[in-house]
Design an enzyme around this catalytic site. Structure first.
Site, short mmCIF file in Angstrom:
data_model
loop_
_atom_site.label_atom_id
_atom_site.label_comp_id
_atom_site.label_asym_id
_atom_site.label_seq_id
_atom_site.Cartn_x
_atom_site.Cartn_y
_atom_site.Cartn_z
CD GLU A 146 -2.80 1.52 0.68
OE1 GLU A 146 -2.51 1.71 -0.52
OE2 GLU A 146 -3.95 1.69 1.14
CG ASP A 147 -0.93 4.90 -1.28
OD1 ASP A 147 -1.52 4.38 -0.30
OD2 ASP A 147 -1.50 5.67 -2.07
CG ASP A 187 -4.00 9.42 6.73
OD1 ASP A 187 -3.49 9.90 7.75
OD2 ASP A 187 -4.80 10.06 6.02
CG PHE A 235 -2.88 15.53 1.10
CD1 PHE A 235 -3.72 14.57 1.63
CD2 PHE A 235 -2.68 15.57 -0.27
CE1 PHE A 235 -4.37 13.66 0.80
CE2 PHE A 235 -3.33 14.66 -1.11
CZ PHE A 235 -4.17 13.71 -0.57
NE ARG A 257 -3.58 7.81 -8.98
CZ ARG A 257 -4.10 7.46 -7.81
NH1 ARG A 257 -3.31 7.06 -6.84
NH2 ARG A 257 -5.40 7.51 -7.60
#
Ligand code: IMP
Ligand code: MG
Length: 178
Positions: A100-101, A104, A153, A166
């Site tokens: 997963e990136d 959070d 962010f 991206r």
């Protein structure tokens, strides 16, 4: 306008990321020695990280994808996770590593872990490029973490804001729009 105009600052450079991804690949290769690994990438944010980490894992790997979305175009998690996958591969009895990136709030990975655990894998671990603990809601940790991420962010290296950025080769903090 160049995308760089939207960038506040670069958090992790291309070189730092590739070095760290190499290290993670070596660690995963050692930890799963003698095993076959099922890498499940969480679309779409995983696509750059998965491509790089998979090439640094020297094991027999199967690569599959799953979709999970909770954000829409907002930068705050909505909390309800939609999961999608092609049911053409077996999870039961497999050594599964979720790629997963970013971790959070943890809501997405928690939902995915429940979804996969219900299908009885031999083992299940999580590998995230970034870990942003400041906003954690679900009690969850990532087994493999590229970098700790500040409470900002971030975009790039697969991470998006409303499907943009991206393709940046680094991870950057997005400028706040006034
Ligand atoms: P969680 O469910 O709150 O842990 O959110 C995980 C998902 O939210 C990730 O897969 C990302 O798609 C997205 N996300 C969380 N933080 C960021 C960020 O800083 N930049 C871009 N996407 C993010
Ligand atoms: Mg996203």
């Amino acid at each position: 306008m160049s995308m760089k105009a939207h960038i506040e600052s670069i958090l992790f450079s291309e070189e730092e990321i590739s070095q760290r991804v190499r290290e993670l690949g070596i660690q995963i290769t050692q930890d799963y020695a003698g095993k076959k690994l099922l890498l499940i990438g969480v679309l779409k944010g995983c696509y750059v990280f998965l491509a790089d980490i998979a090439r640094n894992i020297d094991l027999d790997c199967e690569v599959r994808f799953i979709t999970a979305s909770s954000y829409g175009v907002s930068t705050i998690s909505s909390g309800d996770v939609k999961i999608g996958m092609d049911f053409d591969f077996e999870i039961e009895g497999r050594d599964v590593l979720i790629i997963e990136d970013i971790l959070d709030s943890g809501v997405t990975i928690s939902a995915l872990k429940r979804f996969i655990e219900a299908r009885e894998p031999a083992s299940l671990k999580v590998c995230t490029l970034l870990d942003k603990p400041a906003r954690r809601k679900a009690s969850i940790v990532s087994d493999y973490v590229g970098f700790a991420c500040p409470d900002e962010f971030v975009v790039g290296y697969g991470l998006d804001y409303a499907e943009h950025y991206r393709n940046l080769p680094f991870v950057a903090i997005l400028k706040a729009y006034a």
